[in-house]
Structures are given as structure tokens and as C-alpha cells.
Design an enzyme around this catalytic site. Structure first.
Site, PDB file in Angstrom:
ATOM      1  N   GLU A 350       0.829  -1.206   0.000  1.00 30.72           N
ATOM      2  CA  GLU A 350       0.000   0.000   0.000  1.00 30.72           C
ATOM      3  C   GLU A 350       0.864   1.257   0.000  1.00 30.72           C
ATOM      4  O   GLU A 350       1.842   1.364   0.738  1.00 30.72           O
ATOM      5  CB  GLU A 350      -0.893  -0.009   1.251  1.00 30.72           C
ATOM      6  N   LYS A 438      -9.076   3.190  -2.999  1.00 27.28           N
ATOM      7  CA  LYS A 438      -9.610   2.655  -1.743  1.00 27.28           C
ATOM      8  C   LYS A 438     -10.973   3.272  -1.446  1.00 27.28           C
ATOM      9  O   LYS A 438     -11.129   4.498  -1.406  1.00 27.28           O
ATOM     10  CB  LYS A 438      -8.624   2.935  -0.602  1.00 27.28           C
ATOM     11  N   CYS A 472      -5.700  -2.575   2.376  1.00 26.51           N
ATOM     12  CA  CYS A 472      -5.769  -2.511   3.834  1.00 26.51           C
ATOM     13  C   CYS A 472      -7.130  -2.942   4.373  1.00 26.51           C
ATOM     14  O   CYS A 472      -7.591  -4.041   4.086  1.00 26.51           O
ATOM     15  CB  CYS A 472      -5.389  -1.093   4.275  1.00 26.51           C
TER      16      CYS A 472
END
Length: 623
Positions: A350, A438, A472
Site C-alpha cells: 500500500e 480505496k 488494507c
């Protein structure tokens, strides 16, 4: 473009005098029109140390007077300087190092990986591949002296896209037949020819504590020939005008290309410490083509394709914090390194470009001037997906035929003030296949990143299978997971900043639930990787247990199979590249008992609607 290699006399222990001699040599080369200037190995200190204590007394940090002086020369003269120096690294270790500096400052620091003779009593070897730096003149790699004698090391620089390899050296004078070139020069000629790459070597002259130096400074063209006569044994500057673009053509005949003709699947033994015993015994080497033949024949009998088994890789090296150009160059190097080991898919953690902004967890207050400053810095070093600064990474993917999934801070538009936490998928042809933003930044991350959308929530068809990814805590978004499962995702990239136990649990659960392989990618980052002025804020953001010195993110990357078990267990506490050979047939076999997007689903009871349009907030109507 002119390259100049300065062959100077260096005095052991005379750091001030050595710097002055080097300054004059660089100024003279620049006055002669040189754009790139190469200086010898250990040019600040000399070479023949009495002992490790003397070496330490002469070592200096990478921002010490020698490198700082070279950076000032580079700015004043508008040149690129590559030079060797005796380094005292941030951990107090003595290194045989080299830097690349240009008018913008230090572009790369390299630490000699292969130590010669008594160097092993003085220096700690480096463990990073030779850097390749994009400059205004072309792509420059650097390594030091004995490194040149390892073909696989030179090949890494070439695979990283280097047009010119610059090598500071100290070649000791050894006996040779009358009329022959020094053997070191001959070996460099071979290295240049086998890689179709220019190599510029800067040696030294004189005698030092009983050791005489060859003075074998030389510039070699991609055909393996010196472009200037050697000037053995005396101070001189060897200079030549080079067209570095020539080195990008790796063809040596109508049907041969020194890179495209490589067959790395046959070379697995090269990387094994016990290669001599294995090859000499006549045994097949695991990972080699010969070792795969029985399995291939078995798979043919079972009706399977020959493209089900692929090597994948996860890069667990530190990011270049808030330095996009350096980060992209390093990413291209790691892609080349993984490709050389046979990887066809390379994943990064990430926000690897240009770091996970951990400092925000300690700077979430209103009207915080320091938080604004660091956000501005992050914004400047965050690319749009079509940013030209990403070109070296795209080229690396295409050059090596590798699919790359990169975690990055994505700028919404070239002049926008908004960032997304994104995964960009780069195809093996070097084009962008998709960008996933995201969906929900977690907790204080919302101070930095805007929420994404489902426009990039796609499992992409690639040469290694159907590849998707989440970032994540998206792995606790049940509907986002299902959106990928229903696309028959075979390989999933689970991109994380760090990997505490629950992050690994989520990754393993995803693999089991989706019956797919998961590349669980976590960052490796130490306090030394963070700029000094940001270090305390970054450390505080990581949490109260973060060390003042040492690892902030300890890695832990690994590859998980469709049964939720580790194929390659986590790599803990050290940098590296994690590899796994995965068999896509397992993703199908494990769906015998669980297919959440098929026979185990209940679309008559539970349905998911996904909005894939990318909303901008403004619709422009034509008059």
C-alpha cells in the site's frame, strides 16, 4: 553527450587534498564539455588502510563534505558526478560506497556488494541491487570495482534499463604479458558486449603503501570496444561523446536480442549457494525447466494447460519517502530483479509510492501548519496515473513482460489538491490496465485521502490469470470482497502498510473465502528511511510503541494459497523480494466445496448492486 572519467592520484588519509584534486579534475572535465563525470573508488580516503580503525577515521556520512562538495560542483557546473567514497552509514558501519549526484542533489547511493580481499576486514557489504537513475542525459547505473566481475550483477543493471554503467574502481597493478591490456579491462569489454551497454570506468594512478595502480580508466561501447586509447599509469581524463540511445537496441543480428533471447527458467541454479554440487551431480535443479518436465507431462495427461503455473513476487524493500523520482527508479530496478528470477507478476505494498503517510495520525488537529506542509509535500510527490514521472516503471513492465500492481498515492488531476489511496495495475505491455481507489480511507486517513469508487474494482485478465486487489481495511468490506469474488479472481493483491496478526488473518480469510491466491504485501521501513525532519512525526503516527531508531514497519509479506495456508511464509524483519510458484489449477479444485460467487451463493435471497461509474461532481452540458 560527453562522458569523462578522471584518472587521478589519491593520497591515503589526505581527505582535504583528495577533495581538492577531485574538484580540479571535475572542473577541467566540465570545461571540456562533459555532462557526466566519473571519479575513482574511495576517492576521498585512499584504499590501502592499515586497519579497520584507520578506515573508520577517514569515513564520512553521505551528506558529509565530500558528497556535499560534489553536489555543489554538480549544481555550479550543471553536470552529473559519479564517485566513490569511504562512507560511515547511519548505523555507524563503514561502507565502500558511491553516489550519483546531479544539479538537484544526491540521486542514488550504492554500497559495494562484492568485497575484494582485505576489504572484507574493513567494510560491511551492501545488499541492494545497483541503482539505475534517470538523468537528463540517459539512464545511469553504478557499481564498484569487483562488482563488475559478477555477470549476474552487471546484468541486473542492464535489465534495469541502464544505458551507461559507471564504475569507480581501484585496480591493483598485476603482471601481464607484454602488449596485453589489463585483464580487468578485458572483462569489462565482455560485460559491455554481452549486455549491449556503455560502461565507463574511472581508475586511479600512483602507488600507495606498496600497491601500484593500473590506471586503466576506460570507456567501452555496447559492442565491447574501447572508444578511446588507454592512458596507463599517469593522470589523465578519458572523455568521449556517446549516443546513449544506441544502448537501448539489444539486437545483435536479425533474429537475436541479448535480452529477449534470455531463458531465465533454465538458470535457476545460478542463484543457489549449492549450485556446484547440484549441477555437478547431474540432478535437476528445483525451479528449472528440467525439474518441471515430469509435472508438465503429468499436467498434459490431465488435460491442463501449460500456463497454469506462474512465479509471482512481492517487493518488500523500503519506499523512497516523499521522493517520486527515486521511488519509481527503485521500483523499476525491483521489477527487473524479480523478472530475472522468473516472476511474471510483481506486487508492491500500500502507498509504496511515495510512502504511507503515518504522520497524519498525530497531526489531525484543525489549522495545523505542520500538517499542511507535509500534505503539500505529499501532494507534490504524488502522480496522476498518466504522469510522465511514472514512465520508467511502465517501461520496466513492458521490457520484462511483467504485470505490476503498485500501491501509490494518486493525485486526482495534475493540479488537483485531492489524493486517493490507489492500486494501479500495469499490464505486461506497459499500459495501465486499471486503477482501484480505496473505497473508505480508515479513521484518520480521511484527513489525507478522499474516498474512492468501484470504477476500478475489477479482476483484470492478465497473462498470469485474473488479478484483483484491495487496500488494507477494505478486506473487512464484505461487499467489496464479494464484488471481486464474483469476477472469478484467481490472484488477489492484499496491500497493507504493516502486517500485525489481524491483517494476516484477513488476508488468509480472503484466500479461503475466494478460493484464490493472495499476495499479502506489507511495507518494510526503518527510521533511517524517513527524512530527518519528518522522522519524529512519522514515528509518533506509527504509535506509542514505535522505536526511536529501528524498524517502523517490519514487512511480513507472504503468499497464501486457496486453502488459506501459506505457500511462502512471511518474510519478517528484513528487506527482500518474496517469491512463490503458484498453480492456478488449485483455485478451480478448491471451489469443489466452496464457491461463494457460484454454487455456494444465494442470488435469489441476497443480491449485490455495484455502481461502477466514476463520479466527478460536475456535469458539463453543451449549449
Amino acid at each position: 553527450m560527453k562522458v569523462a572519467c578522471c584518472q587521478v592520484s589519491i593520497a591515503i588519509g589526505d581527505r582535504d587534498g583528495n577533495r581538492e584534486r577531485l574538484r580540479r579534475a571535475v572542473e577541467s572535465a566540465a570545461a571540456g564539455g562533459a555532462g557526466i563525470v566519473v571519479l575513482p573508488e574511495l576517492a576521498n580516503s585512499g584504499y590501502v588502510f592499515a586497519d579497520a580503525t584507520e578506515a573508520r577515521s577517514l569515513a564520512e556520512p553521505s551528506d558529509g563534505p565530500t558528497v556535499t562538495g560534489w553536489a555543489e560542483l554538480a549544481r555550479r557546473l550543471d553536470v552529473v558526478i559519479v564517485g566513490g567514497f569511504c562512507e560511515l552509514d547511519p548505523d555507524g558501519l563503514v561502507r565502500n560506497s558511491a553516489v550519483v549526484v546531479d544539479p538537484s542533489g544526491t540521486r542514488a547511493l550504492y554500497r559495494k556488494a562484492h568485497l575484494w580481499d582485505r576489504e572484507k576486514l574493513v567494510f560491511i557489504p551492501g545488499d541492494a541491487p545497483p541503482p539505475v537513475v534517470d538523468t537528463g542525459y540517459g539512464r545511469i547505473a553504478v557499481m564498484i570495482c569487483y562488482d563488475l566481475e559478477f555477470p549476474e550483477w552487471v546484468r541486473l543493471a542492464a535489465l534495469g534499463g541502464a544505458d551507461l554503467l559507471c564504475a569507480p574502481v581501484n585496480w591493483p597493478r598485476l603482471p601481464r604479458p607484454d602488449g596485453e591490456r589489463p585483464s580487468e579491462v578485458i572483462r569489462v569489454q565482455a560485460a559491455a558486449a554481452t549486455n549491449r551497454m556503455f560502461i565507463a570506468v574511472a581508475d586511479r594512478v600512483g602507488d600507495e603503501r606498496g600497491v601500484g595502480w593500473v590506471g586503466g580508466t576506460v570507456i567501452i561501447d555496447p559492442d565491447g570496444w574501447p572508444v578511446r586509447d588507454l592512458v596507463l599509469g599517469r593522470e589523465s581524463t578519458v572523455a568521449a561523446d556517446l549516443d546513449l540511445v544506441v544502448a537501448r537496441d539489444k539486437r545483435i543480428s536479425e533474429r537475436n536480442d541479448v535480452h529477449a533471447d534470455r531463458r531465465p527458467e533454465l538458470y535457476a541454479a545460478v542463484a543457489r549457494p549449492d549450485a556446484r554440487a547440484v549441477v555437478g551431480s547431474g540432478e535437476t535443479v528445483p525451479g528449472s525447466a528440467a525439474s518441471e518436465r515430469p509435472a508438465v507431462e503429468r499436467d498434459r495427461r490431465r488435460g491442463r494447460g501449460l500456463t497454469d503455473v506462474h512465479r509471482v513476487a512481492i517487493v518488500q524493500y523500503p519506499p523512497s519517502v516523499l521522493d517520486l523520482q527515486a521511488g519509481v527508479a527503485r521500483a523499476a530496478e525491483y521489477v527487473a530483479q524479480a523478472a530475472a528470477e522468473g516472476a511474471r507478476l510483481v506486487a508492491f505494498p500500500e502507498a509504496w509510492l511515495t510512502t504511507y503517510p503515518a504522520w497524519v495520525f498525530g497531526m489531525a488537529g484543525w489549522d495545523d501548519a505542520e500538517a499542511r506542509y507535509w500534505y503539500g509535500r505529499l501532494l507534490e510527490q504524488s502522480p496522476t496515473v498518466d504522469d510522465p514521472r511514472l514512465t520508467p516503471l511502465f517501461r520496466a513492465a513492458a521490457r520484462h513482460g511483467v504485470t505490476v500492481v503498485m500501491g501509490l498515492n494518486e493525485r486526482a488531476r495534475a493540479h488537483a489538491g485531492t489524493l486517493y489511496n490507489s492500486l494501479v495495475t500495469i499490464g505486461a505491455d506497459g499500459t495501465v490496465r486499471g486503477v482501484h481507489r480505496k473505497l473508505t480511507p480508515t479513521h484518520t486517513e480521511r484527513v489525507v485521502w478522499a474516498p474512492g469508487d468501484a470504477a476500478g474494482l475489477i479482476a483484470h485478465d492478465t497473462p498470469v490469470g485474473r488479478v484483483g486487489g484491495l487496500v488494507c481495511w477494505e478486506h473487512w468490506h464484505p461487499l467489496a470482497r464479494q464484488a471481486l469474488h464474483v469476477q472469478d479472481e484467481q490472484i488477489h493483491i492484499a496491500a497493507w502498510p504493516d502486517l500485525p496478526d489481524m491483517h494476516r488473518v484477513a488476508s488468509r480469510a480472503y484466500a479461503f473465502e475466494g478460493r484464490c491466491f493472495v499476495l499479502c504485501a506489507g511495507q518494510y521501513l526503518s527510521t533511517d528511511d524517513v527524512p530527518t525532519e519528518l522522522r519524529e512525526a512519522f514515528r509518533a503516527g506509527v504509535g506509542p510503541d514505535a522505536p526511536r531508531e529501528g524498524l517502523l514497519f517490519a514487512g511480513g509479506s507472504g503468499v497464501i494459497g486457496p486453502d488459506g495456508a501459506w505457500v511462502t511464509p512471511p518474510l519478517e524483519g528484513r528487506p527482500g523480494i518474496v517469491y512463490a510458484d503458484i498453480d492456478l489449477a488449485r483455485t478451480r479444485a478448491h471451489k469443489h466445496d466452496l464457491d461463494v460467487a457460484g454454487h455456494y451463493g444465494r442470488p435469489d435471497v441476497l443480491r449485490l448492486v455495484v455502481e461502477r461509474r466514476r463520479h466527478t461532481g460536475v456535469e458539463w452540458l453543451r449549449p
